[in-house]
Scaffold this motif. Sequence first.
Motif, PDB file in Angstrom:
ATOM      1  N   VAL A  93       0.942  -1.429   0.118  1.00  0.00           N
ATOM      2  CA  VAL A  93       0.022   0.027   0.029  1.00  0.00           C
ATOM      3  C   VAL A  93       0.776   1.235  -0.018  1.00  0.00           C
ATOM      4  O   VAL A  93       1.929   1.543   0.918  1.00  0.00           O
ATOM      5  N   SER A  94       0.583   2.266  -1.032  1.00  0.00           N
ATOM      6  CA  SER A  94       1.331   3.418  -0.904  1.00  0.00           C
ATOM      7  C   SER A  94       1.044   4.306   0.213  1.00  0.00           C
ATOM      8  O   SER A  94      -0.286   3.915   0.708  1.00  0.00           O
ATOM      9  N   VAL A  95       1.681   5.169   0.859  1.00  0.00           N
ATOM     10  CA  VAL A  95       1.305   5.806   2.091  1.00  0.00           C
ATOM     11  C   VAL A  95       1.577   7.340   1.987  1.00  0.00           C
ATOM     12  O   VAL A  95       2.692   8.019   1.439  1.00  0.00           O
ATOM     13  N   TYR A  96       0.632   8.164   2.408  1.00  0.00           N
ATOM     14  CA  TYR A  96       0.887   9.537   2.742  1.00  0.00           C
ATOM     15  C   TYR A  96       0.452   9.939   3.886  1.00  0.00           C
ATOM     16  O   TYR A  96      -0.720   9.740   4.628  1.00  0.00           O
ATOM     17  N   ARG A  97       1.626  10.551   4.789  1.00  0.00           N
ATOM     18  CA  ARG A  97       1.345  10.804   6.318  1.00  0.00           C
ATOM     19  C   ARG A  97       1.224  12.349   6.289  1.00  0.00           C
ATOM     20  O   ARG A  97       2.116  13.154   5.678  1.00  0.00           O
ATOM     21  N   LEU A  98       0.101  12.870   6.577  1.00  0.00           N
ATOM     22  CA  LEU A  98      -0.225  14.394   6.802  1.00  0.00           C
ATOM     23  C   LEU A  98      -0.078  14.913   8.142  1.00  0.00           C
ATOM     24  O   LEU A  98      -0.487  14.306   9.088  1.00  0.00           O
ATOM     25  N   ASN A  99       0.663  15.921   8.269  1.00  0.00           N
ATOM     26  CA  ASN A  99       0.842  16.849   9.155  1.00  0.00           C
ATOM     27  C   ASN A  99      -0.214  17.721   9.556  1.00  0.00           C
ATOM     28  O   ASN A  99      -0.663  18.612   8.515  1.00  0.00           O
ATOM     29  N   LEU A 100      -0.954  17.818  10.494  1.00  0.00           N
ATOM     30  CA  LEU A 100      -1.938  19.040  10.982  1.00  0.00           C
ATOM     31  C   LEU A 100      -1.149  20.295  10.961  1.00  0.00           C
ATOM     32  O   LEU A 100       0.052  20.100  11.401  1.00  0.00           O
TER      33      LEU A 100
END
Length: 316
Positions: A93-100
Motif C-alpha cells: 500500500v502506498s502511504v501519505y502521512r499528513l501533518n496537521l
Amino acid sequence: MIIYRPRFKPKNRHLQSILASAKWRLWPLRHDNPVKEAQQDDLIETPLATLQGFYSPHPQDGEHLAILIHGWEGSAESTYLQLMAHHLFAAGVSVYRLNLRDHGDSHHLNEDLFHSCRLAEVVAALQQLNQRFKGKQQHLIGFSLGGNFAVRAAAADNLSFAGVYAVSPPVNPENSMRAIEASNLYGRYFLRKWKRSLHKKHKLFPHLFEGTDWQAQKSLQSLTEALVLKHTEFDTARDYFHGYSLTPELIKTINNPTQIITAWDDPVIPFADFSTIDRLSNIKLVTTPQGGHCGFIKNWRLDSWVEEYIINEITS
C-alpha cells in the motif's frame, strides 16, 4: 457494536498507551525504513492553509493509498504512525502521512494557531489528495485527534474514500479533557507538549500572543480558556469542545464506509462516550477489552493488533 478479543500480552492500559508512542519500537527500522527511503516531501496549498505531507509511493504502484493523520501534538514522525505506515507499505500500500497545522516542523507555514475545529482546511487538503490520486482506492486512517478529524471528514460531501478508520478518537472532547487532567501522567505530558509547540509558534509570530499569559497556565483547561478561545469563534470552552464532538447528528451524515476502533480501557477516551453512537448504521464500532489509547499491543515483540486489523480490512 463489534467486539474483537486479540490475544494481548501487556494488559495494563497505561503501559499500552505509553508503548503506542515509545520510540524504541522504531528500533527495527533504524537501518532499513522503506517508507522513509521512498518518501517525497510535499506541501498542500489550500485557500485556508498550507499543510505538510510525506508521500511514499509503493514501487509496485499498487491500487491502494492510505492517508494517515496523527494525534494531538503528534506528527507524521510519531511511532504509531510510522509503524502503521511501515506495515501498510510492506503489504503493498502506498502511504501519505499528513501533518496537521502546527504539528511536526510545520509551525512556520501558517500564521494562525492550530485548533481542533479547523476541519475545513483538512478537508480541503484531503480533497486535493482525492483528485491527485483518483486512480487509487484511498483509505483514511486517523489516530486519536486525527481519528476525530477522520470521522468528521467522512461526513464531508466532497470527499470519497474506500474506507475510513478512526483509532481511539475522542467522541466528547470535554470528557476526554477531564480524563486527561485527572491523571498527573497524561495531564503533565500533554501540557508539556502543547507548551513546547506554542513556544515554537511564539518565536515565529510573537504578536499572536500579545496580552496573553499562556506560559503561566498550569492546566489544559486554563490554557484552552486563556489562549485557544482567543483564536476561535467560540465564547466558551464548552462551545469549543462541542465544535469537534462526534455527535449522533454528525455520524448520521457520514457518506463513506467508516469504522471506529477503540478499547474499553482507554485511559483518556471514556468508553461510555461511545454509547451515543453505538448501533448507528453509518458507522461500525470495533472494540477490544484491552488496548489503552492507540496501543493494542498484542505481544512482547510490541506488534500492534490494530495494524493487522486495518491492513486486513484494506487488502482483503
